[in-house]
Motif scaffolding. Structure first.
Motif, PDB file in Angstrom:
ATOM      1  N   GLY A 100      -0.486   8.836  -1.364  1.00 47.91           N
ATOM      2  CA  GLY A 100      -1.457   9.183  -2.389  1.00 47.91           C
ATOM      3  C   GLY A 100      -2.832   8.606  -2.195  1.00 47.91           C
ATOM      4  O   GLY A 100      -3.670   8.678  -3.091  1.00 47.91           O
ATOM      5  N   ARG A 101      -3.097   8.019  -1.019  1.00 41.77           N
ATOM      6  CA  ARG A 101      -4.348   7.301  -0.887  1.00 41.77           C
ATOM      7  C   ARG A 101      -4.801   7.166   0.564  1.00 41.77           C
ATOM      8  O   ARG A 101      -3.989   7.028   1.463  1.00 41.77           O
ATOM      9  N   ILE A 102      -6.110   7.182   0.772  1.00 33.15           N
ATOM     10  CA  ILE A 102      -6.721   6.873   2.067  1.00 33.15           C
ATOM     11  C   ILE A 102      -7.635   5.680   1.842  1.00 33.15           C
ATOM     12  O   ILE A 102      -8.544   5.734   1.023  1.00 33.15           O
ATOM     13  N   THR A 103      -7.386   4.599   2.574  1.00 33.15           N
ATOM     14  CA  THR A 103      -8.138   3.365   2.376  1.00 33.15           C
ATOM     15  C   THR A 103      -8.833   2.965   3.670  1.00 33.15           C
ATOM     16  O   THR A 103      -8.173   2.825   4.707  1.00 33.15           O
ATOM     17  N   GLU A 137       3.408   6.268   5.742  1.00 35.49           N
ATOM     18  CA  GLU A 137       2.246   5.420   5.974  1.00 35.49           C
ATOM     19  C   GLU A 137       1.800   5.554   7.419  1.00 35.49           C
ATOM     20  O   GLU A 137       2.612   5.571   8.337  1.00 35.49           O
ATOM     21  N   LEU A 194      -3.484   5.318   5.650  1.00 36.68           N
ATOM     22  CA  LEU A 194      -3.134   6.563   4.984  1.00 36.68           C
ATOM     23  C   LEU A 194      -1.741   6.430   4.388  1.00 36.68           C
ATOM     24  O   LEU A 194      -0.782   6.146   5.094  1.00 36.68           O
ATOM     25  N   THR A 195      -1.650   6.600   3.063  1.00 33.28           N
ATOM     26  CA  THR A 195      -0.361   6.604   2.375  1.00 33.28           C
ATOM     27  C   THR A 195      -0.196   7.947   1.683  1.00 33.28           C
ATOM     28  O   THR A 195      -1.059   8.813   1.790  1.00 33.28           O
TER      29      THR A 195
END
Length: 140
Positions: free
Chosen positions: A98-101, A79, A95-96
């Motif tokens: 599987g995902r960008i938020t 993360e 940023l993780t």
């Protein structure tokens, strides 16, 4: 009895001696073919590596991009928080694996202090080692 045991071994020895060995000409042909095949494979590997490097340089980042990464902070093993400049806006992203938020769009841009990649002491010592600095070293 001894003759019965040794007879198959003698016959096998005669059979091996009667078969012709491989010719040296055939062995040379095989060796040349092996070396040429190996050279072709090694050349193909180097050619593909060169092509891949050339393609990455063309598609790589440019100095005058519209999107710039200003800061990054690790929160864990996978993360991160990213501060990104997009045009005139700054966006905080999470940023993780599987995902960008997008977490927040900043109304006031964050002014980051200029970072010096090398400390003056390190730069001085490096110049001393390279022999480029003609000034005497500072006393401690």
């Amino acid at each position: 009895m001894r003759r019965l045991i040794l007879a198959p071994l003698l016959l096998a020895g005669e059979a091996v001696a009667a078969t012709p060995g491989p010719s040296t000409e055939g062995m040379v042909d095989q060796l040349v073919q092996l070396v040429l095949g190996l050279g072709l494979v090694v050349g193909l590997i180097f050619g593909l590596a060169w092509l891949l490097r050339r393609m990455q340089n063309q598609a790589g980042p440019r100095g005058n991009q519209a999107i710039q990464l200003l800061a990054s902070q690790s929160l864990g093993t996978r993360e991160r928080l990213l501060l990104v400049q997009v045009g005139e806006e700054q966006v905080l992203l999470g940023l993780t694996a599987g995902r960008i938020t997008p977490l927040h769009v900043l109304k006031q841009p964050v002014v980051l202090p200029a970072t010096n990649t090398a400390t003056p002491e390190f730069a001085r010592r490096l110049q001393d080692l390279l022999g480029r600095d003609k000034t005497p070293p500072a006393e401690h």
